[in-house]
Design an enzyme around this catalytic site. Structure first.
Site, PDB file in Angstrom:
ATOM      1  N   LEU A 144      25.883  10.580  54.263  1.00 30.79           N
ATOM      2  CA  LEU A 144      27.072  10.753  54.972  1.00 30.79           C
ATOM      3  C   LEU A 144      28.508  10.370  53.909  1.00 30.79           C
ATOM      4  CD1 LEU A 144      26.106   8.840  57.805  1.00 30.79           C
ATOM      5  CD2 LEU A 144      27.192  10.741  58.410  1.00 30.79           C
ATOM      6  N   ASP A 145      29.712  11.104  53.844  1.00 27.68           N
ATOM      7  CA  ASP A 145      30.847  10.347  52.875  1.00 27.68           C
ATOM      8  C   ASP A 145      31.311   9.284  53.378  1.00 27.68           C
ATOM      9  OD1 ASP A 145      32.843  10.721  54.747  1.00 27.68           O
ATOM     10  OD2 ASP A 145      32.961  12.411  55.114  1.00 27.68           O
ATOM     11  N   LYS A 146      31.938   8.575  52.685  1.00 26.33           N
ATOM     12  CA  LYS A 146      32.580   7.391  52.792  1.00 26.33           C
ATOM     13  C   LYS A 146      32.927   6.989  53.863  1.00 26.33           C
ATOM     14  CE  LYS A 146      35.635   3.309  50.476  1.00 26.33           C
ATOM     15  NZ  LYS A 146      36.466   3.424  49.814  1.00 26.33           N
ATOM     16  N   SER A 148      32.345   8.192  56.724  1.00 26.98           N
ATOM     17  CA  SER A 148      31.572   8.216  58.010  1.00 26.98           C
ATOM     18  C   SER A 148      30.776   7.533  57.697  1.00 26.98           C
ATOM     19  CB  SER A 148      30.824   9.234  57.986  1.00 26.98           C
ATOM     20  OG  SER A 148      31.863  10.822  57.361  1.00 26.98           O
ATOM     21  N   ARG A 233      34.742  17.720  58.794  1.00 30.77           N
ATOM     22  CA  ARG A 233      36.047  17.455  58.572  1.00 30.77           C
ATOM     23  C   ARG A 233      36.885  19.196  57.597  1.00 30.77           C
ATOM     24  NH1 ARG A 233      36.674  12.049  57.755  1.00 30.77           N
ATOM     25  NH2 ARG A 233      35.159  10.539  57.996  1.00 30.77           N
TER      26      ARG A 233
END
Length: 286
Positions: A144-146, A148, A233
């Site tokens: 999961l990106d930062k 999220s 995104r």
């Protein structure tokens, strides 16, 4: 430090020459000596739950790891997990029970073992349990990106983790996404139809619906059955839609529920079984 780095560099070159043999062993093995699973020594330490692969490289290059009684300084030297004896700092390493965890990743935390920028990582929530020996070393199943948040799986069961991530299983991931505009039918249609972004990648969602809308923003529920990097995104950015929040609330039948931010727990036997069954079911048509 210089000598350790030099040894590791030499070992890395040697390991590249060995890869053709390792490939043959993996895919062309026959009953007998070649039927054992082979992995690199650093990966073996990680799979056995001793430490991360990057930490294992340092231990190996500093001469703190023995393979079948002999100090080895090549992190990529081939190991037969079911047969070879591995010791780290004099401690014999043995196969351990498989662990399957779910963690509620907060926004602003990165999914990595260590971060060169000094940002908080998901391991900050696990570190005390790993150091005390209550947990083996586990690795994230996907990312999961930062920015999220939401459900993240972690495990020391690499084969299971690979299956969860495999495009072939088409395991649904469900997200709640807040956007800075009022969603309409045209936006939903564009997401379902899919978009082709600048690098030529085609992105689409499996399903999308409006959860609720206010005067200036909306919450969407988006389901993916594949997971490309920053999938949602990038789609919304391409459509000119700003994402305010992105929360993964489910992976297959596994629901985040009331797990607090930064909290984690082991999957129950029934939850693990439910995911396994979901990965074995025929893929329904889009």
């Amino acid at each position: 430090m210089f000598m350790s780095s030099l040894i590791c560099a030499t070992a890395s070159a040697a390991s590249r020459r060995r890869r053709a043999v390792d490939f043959h062993d993996k895919y062309e093995s026959v009953p007998g000596e070649n039927s054992f699973r082979r992995v690199g020594l650093a990966r073996a330490l990680s799979k056995l739950g001793y430490c991360s692969r990057s930490d294992a490289v340092g231990l190996i290059c500093s001469g703190r790891v023995r393979l079948n009684g002999v100090v080895r300084r090549d992190p990529e030297i081939s190991v037969r997990l079911e047969k070879d004896r591995i010791e780290a700092d004099g401690q014999p390493l043995r196969a351990i029970d498989k662990v399957h965890l779910m963690l509620n990743k907060p926004r602003g935390v990165v999914v990595t073992a260590s971060d060169e920028k000094g940002r908080q990582t998901v391991y900050s929530f696990l570190d005390s349990k790993i150091r005390s020996g209550d947990l083996p070393w586990v690795v994230p199943v996907g990312r999961l990106d930062k920015a999220s948040e939401g459900i993240l799986l972690l495990t020391n069961d690499s084969e299971w983790g690979d299956r969860v991530l495999s495009p072939g299983t088409h395991l649904n991931k469900t997200y709640h996404v807040q956007i800075r505009q009022v969603a309409d039918a045209a936006l939903l249609k564009s997401l379902e139809r899919g978009v082709e972004i600048k690098d030529g990648t085609r992105l689409r969602v499996r399903t999308v619906r409006i959860l609720r809308s206010g005067g200036r923003n909306s919450w969407l529920e988006i389901v993916l059955d594949e997971g490309k990097n920053r999938h949602i995104r990038r789609m919304l950015e391409h459509l000119g839609v700003e994402v305010l929040r992105l929360v993964r609330i489910a992976i297959g039948p596994l629901i985040l529920g009331r797990l607090p931010k930064g909290g984690f727990r082991a999957l129950t036997a029934s939850e693990k079984q439910a995911i396994d069954l979901a990965m074995e079911r025929p893929i329904p048509p889009r």
